[in-house]
Structure formats: C-alpha cells, structure tokens
Design an enzyme around this catalytic site. Structure first.
Site, PDB file in Angstrom:
ATOM      1  NE  ARG A  30      16.427  31.551  73.314  1.00 21.42           N
ATOM      2  CZ  ARG A  30      15.260  30.921  73.153  1.00 21.42           C
ATOM      3  NH1 ARG A  30      15.124  29.974  72.248  1.00 21.42           N
ATOM      4  NH2 ARG A  30      14.215  31.261  73.878  1.00 21.42           N
TER       5      ARG A  30
ATOM      6  CG  HIS B  52      13.063  30.559  66.991  1.00 24.38           C
ATOM      7  ND1 HIS B  52      13.972  31.337  67.652  1.00 24.38           N
ATOM      8  CD2 HIS B  52      12.519  29.751  67.946  1.00 24.38           C
ATOM      9  CE1 HIS B  52      13.980  31.021  68.939  1.00 24.38           C
ATOM     10  NE2 HIS B  52      13.100  30.060  69.139  1.00 24.38           N
TER      11      HIS B  52
ATOM     12  CD  GLU C  41      16.380  33.169  66.135  1.00 24.51           C
ATOM     13  OE1 GLU C  41      17.211  32.364  66.583  1.00 24.51           O
ATOM     14  OE2 GLU C  41      15.207  33.191  66.475  1.00 24.51           O
TER      15      GLU C  41
HETATM   16  P1  NAP Z   1      15.575  22.758  80.907  1.00 23.61           P
HETATM   17  O1  NAP Z   1      14.546  21.741  81.303  1.00 23.61           O
HETATM   18  O2  NAP Z   1      16.027  23.746  81.909  1.00 23.61           O
HETATM   19  O3  NAP Z   1      16.819  21.945  80.331  1.00 23.61           O
HETATM   20  C1  NAP Z   1      18.066  22.496  80.100  1.00 23.61           C
HETATM   21  C2  NAP Z   1      19.120  21.421  80.329  1.00 23.61           C
HETATM   22  O4  NAP Z   1      20.394  21.973  80.002  1.00 23.61           O
HETATM   23  C3  NAP Z   1      19.208  20.918  81.756  1.00 23.61           C
HETATM   24  O5  NAP Z   1      19.259  19.523  81.725  1.00 23.61           O
HETATM   25  C4  NAP Z   1      20.540  21.454  82.268  1.00 23.61           C
HETATM   26  O6  NAP Z   1      21.199  20.564  83.134  1.00 23.61           O
HETATM   27  C5  NAP Z   1      21.321  21.558  80.987  1.00 23.61           C
HETATM   28  N1  NAP Z   1      22.407  22.535  81.063  1.00 23.61           N
HETATM   29  C6  NAP Z   1      22.345  23.808  81.479  1.00 23.61           C
HETATM   30  N2  NAP Z   1      23.558  24.383  81.374  1.00 23.61           N
HETATM   31  C7  NAP Z   1      24.387  23.431  80.884  1.00 23.61           C
HETATM   32  C8  NAP Z   1      25.764  23.403  80.568  1.00 23.61           C
HETATM   33  N3  NAP Z   1      26.540  24.485  80.746  1.00 23.61           N
HETATM   34  N4  NAP Z   1      26.299  22.261  80.079  1.00 23.61           N
HETATM   35  C9  NAP Z   1      25.523  21.167  79.913  1.00 23.61           C
HETATM   36  N5  NAP Z   1      24.199  21.130  80.199  1.00 23.61           N
HETATM   37  C10 NAP Z   1      23.660  22.255  80.686  1.00 23.61           C
HETATM   38  O7  NAP Z   1      15.064  23.604  79.671  1.00 23.61           O
HETATM   39  P2  NAP Z   1      14.094  23.121  78.471  1.00 23.61           P
HETATM   40  O8  NAP Z   1      12.689  23.400  78.809  1.00 23.61           O
HETATM   41  O9  NAP Z   1      14.493  21.751  78.050  1.00 23.61           O
HETATM   42  O10 NAP Z   1      14.522  24.198  77.348  1.00 23.61           O
HETATM   43  C11 NAP Z   1      15.856  24.277  76.897  1.00 23.61           C
HETATM   44  C12 NAP Z   1      16.069  25.492  76.013  1.00 23.61           C
HETATM   45  O11 NAP Z   1      15.497  25.268  74.745  1.00 23.61           O
HETATM   46  C13 NAP Z   1      15.376  26.771  76.497  1.00 23.61           C
HETATM   47  O12 NAP Z   1      16.126  27.435  77.493  1.00 23.61           O
HETATM   48  C14 NAP Z   1      15.223  27.571  75.235  1.00 23.61           C
HETATM   49  O13 NAP Z   1      16.305  28.476  75.065  1.00 23.61           O
HETATM   50  C15 NAP Z   1      15.244  26.522  74.138  1.00 23.61           C
HETATM   51  N6  NAP Z   1      13.958  26.447  73.440  1.00 23.61           N
HETATM   52  C16 NAP Z   1      13.910  26.673  72.093  1.00 23.61           C
HETATM   53  C17 NAP Z   1      12.696  26.606  71.437  1.00 23.61           C
HETATM   54  C18 NAP Z   1      12.580  26.850  69.948  1.00 23.61           C
HETATM   55  O14 NAP Z   1      11.549  27.372  69.519  1.00 23.61           O
HETATM   56  N7  NAP Z   1      13.557  26.469  69.142  1.00 23.61           N
HETATM   57  C19 NAP Z   1      11.519  26.310  72.134  1.00 23.61           C
HETATM   58  C20 NAP Z   1      11.610  26.080  73.492  1.00 23.61           C
HETATM   59  C21 NAP Z   1      12.834  26.153  74.149  1.00 23.61           C
HETATM   60  P3  NAP Z   1      20.687  20.266  84.630  1.00 23.61           P
HETATM   61  O15 NAP Z   1      19.330  19.659  84.496  1.00 23.61           O
HETATM   62  O16 NAP Z   1      21.665  19.301  85.159  1.00 23.61           O
HETATM   63  O17 NAP Z   1      20.654  21.583  85.316  1.00 23.61           O
END
Ligand code: NAP
Length: 320
Positions: free
Chosen positions: A236, A283, A265
């Site tokens: 994000r 995006h 954005e």
């Molecule tokens: P996820 O599986 O929940 O992974 C997020 C990771 O971030 C987890 O490993 C979590 O750690 C870690 N985390 C959370 N807070 C943190 C912090 N303060 N410091 C360090 N690490 C932290 O989510 P995901 O499915 O991979 O998706 C991640 C994000 O990508 C989404 O939330 C979304 O905003 C973004 N996204 C963007 C697009 C795009 O079109 N560009 C598409 C899809 C998603 P733990 O596992 O230890 O809790």
C-alpha cells in the site's frame, strides 16, 4: 437479503451473483462517495466494497444501527475499512486472501526486473526514436541474479516473491516480519528494518496497510540502504513515506524504485514521473481476468456462507 456490488465485475462473477442473490449493481468504477458510503450501510444487507471505499469511523458514527451486516471486501487488503468500528455496530468484514498472491508476486517481479534493468527508461528511449544502437557501456543496470533480496512482510505475497527470487534468480533472501517463518527455502530473519535495509540489494515491501504500518519505511530506512540498491512496493502506498522516498531518489541515496501503489493514489507525484530510474505501474497487482474472477467468486463464497448462516471462510479479525 439485498447485495450491493459496488463495481462492475467479471461476467462470470456477476452471473453467479445474479443467479444466487438479490443483487443491485453499481455502474461507476470510482470509489464510493460520502453519501454512497452511508447508503451502503442503510439500504443493503450485504455490500461488496473494494479499494478506496473509506468505511472509516465517521461513516459508522453516522449510521449507528445499520441495515448492512456484512462488508464482503473484494481484495485481500482491507485498510480502507476500520474493522473495529464496523464490528462495534454489528458489521462483519471478510476479504479475499490467497486468490491474489501469485499475480501480485508476479507484478513485484516485473517491477524488480524493470527497475534493475532500466526497462522503462529503455522503452521510452526506443519509442522517442533516441536509440543510437548497441554499445558495450549502454544503459548498464543492476544484474539481479545472486543478489540479496529483503522482504518487508513475509506473508503470502512476501513468500511468493521470495520463492520466485530464490528458485528463479538464486537470490539470498532476508526478511522482516512480526513472526519467524518456516519456509521451504533458506531465508534469514533480520533483527530490524535498518539491518535489512543495509544488507540488501533489492527490497520488496509486502506488509498490509493501516495504522500499524503507516510510513513504516521513511528517511531512516532509505539512508540505511546502499546507493546501488532498489526498492519495490506492491503493498500500500502509505506504508512508505513518499516524500522521503522522492528525496532519497533525488539525492542518489538509492538507485531506483518500482511502485505499483502510491500514498495518495491515484495521484502520482510529478517528481516521481520525472525520474528515469523509477518504474510506475497503475496498481496492476491482481489485474488479470482469472484472478479478478477468483477474487469475485471468493467474495460470493463469503456472501453465500453469510446468507446460509455458515462460518465465514475469510472472516477478518478486528485485531488484524
Ligand atoms: P499477509 O499474508 O497477511 O502478509 C502480511 C505480512 O506482513 C505478514 O507476514 C505479517 O507478519 C507482516 N506484517 C504485518 N505487520 C507488520 C509490521 N508492522 N512489520 C513487519 N511485518 C509486518 O498478506 P498478503 O496476502 O501477503 O498481502 C499483503 C498486502 O499486499 C495486502 O494487505 C495488500 O494491502 C497488498 N496487496 C497489494 C496488491 C496490489 O494490487 N498491489 C494486491 C494484493 C495485496 P506476520 O505473518 O508475522 O503476522
């Protein structure tokens, strides 16, 4: 129960929604206005919101006894919804994890390769008719094979990026996450963001957005990075202090950046557009028909479970 689909969706998703539910379809592709946000809560039982639909505490404060009981978000990222404020007025939130993982990791790879190998700059040069032909020192970039990769947020997408970089490019993977990960390939967990910044050639950001990660990477992080290193963000926009990133790029503290998301954005700062060493995508993380179809089907699976009174497959926990 009345379901509001707040955006046009792939045909298969709309067909299933219309076959299974009492649906109203919104034609606009723009985020919901303030009035529409309120109407979402008063006029429908279930709403499918998505990126940019700011269901923040003020919206729930306006509608303390909503008709709406489920916000079935289209997307894994739900930082536009205040889940605790929703829960406080009896509104449940679901999302679409997993369906987006590989496609978003692929866009991270696109950004890594385009930025490291100066592909955007080269493409612009060819299109401008300014290419004078190959020579041994023309447009030298960063060779990515065998480099050190740093993942900020080793979740589903972070791991999918790391896997691609390890198996495809022989990279040495490091990461920062809230918890230690058991991965099927070697990866070192760094003690701090600064440690990761200082030791990596390529940094990819994959944490969720929201209050906890707002400006997680700022001036300190960029000044710790190496001058030849590049930063990629598919998470994000506001996870990065965009003004600090622009300064770091302008001052040559880092070599380049690849961005799929932006702090304000869809506004993209002119300063970023003016820099050749920055790759800018609109995006595109999940922008493929079958991925958007899978996301839509996942939304409808959550809606179906809700209507039938079954456990929700992708319930968002207010504590994150
Ligand atoms: P996820 O599986 O929940 O992974 C997020 C990771 O971030 C987890 O490993 C979590 O750690 C870690 N985390 C959370 N807070 C943190 C912090 N303060 N410091 C360090 N690490 C932290 O989510 P995901 O499915 O991979 O998706 C991640 C994000 O990508 C989404 O939330 C979304 O905003 C973004 N996204 C963007 C697009 C795009 O079109 N560009 C598409 C899809 C998603 P733990 O596992 O230890 O809790």
């Amino acid at each position: 129960m009345k379901l509001w689909l707040t955006r046009p969706l792939p045909p298969e998703v709309e067909a299933r929604a219309e076959a299974e539910f009492d649906v109203e379809k919104r034609v606009s592709t723009a985020p919901l206005s303030a009035d529409e946000l309120r109407r979402a809560l008063t006029d429908y039982d279930i709403v499918m919101p998505t990126l940019g639909d700011r269901f923040q505490p003020d919206v729930f404060a306006h509608v303390p006894a909503p008709r709406c009981r489920l916000l079935a978000n289209f997307g894994v990222g739900y930082n536009h919804i205040d889940v605790a404020a929703a829960r406080a007025v009896g509104v449940t939130v679901t999302n679409t994890p997993g369906a987006v993982t590989d496609a978003t990791a692929d866009i991270a790879m696109t950004l890594i390769l385009m930025t490291a190998r100066r592909a955007g700059e080269g493409e612009r040069m060819v299109r401008a008719g300014a290419w004078e032909g190959w020579h041994p020192t023309q447009m030298l970039g960063l060779h990515v094979t065998g480099r050190k990769l740093g993942i900020v947020g080793m979740g589903r997408i972070g791991q999918a990026i790391a896997r691609r970089c390890h198996y495809g490019f022989g990279m040495d993977v490091r990461y920062v996450s809230r918890s230690e990960k058991a991965l099927g390939f070697p990866a070192t967990r760094c003690d701090s963001l600064t440690d990761l910044a200082a030791s990596c050639d390529i940094v990819a950001v994959a944490v969720p957005g929201g209050a906890e990660t707002h400006h997680l990477l700022g001036a300190d992080f960029f000044s710790a990075m190496q001058r030849h290193a590049i930063l990629v963000n598919i998470a994000r926009g506001d996870v990065i202090d965009e003004a600090a990133l622009i300064s770091a790029l302008q001052d040559g503290q880092i070599a380049g950046a690849g961005l799929d998301v932006y702090e304000f954005e869809p506004v993209v700062p002119e300063a970023l557009k003016a820099m050749e060493n920055v790759t800018l995508l609109p995006h595109l993380g999940t922008a493929a028909l079958n991925v958007r179809t899978d996301m839509g089907m996942m939304v409808l699976d959550n809606v179906a479970a809700f209507v039938a009174g079954r456990a929700l497959p992708n319930l968002v926990n207010p504590s994150g």
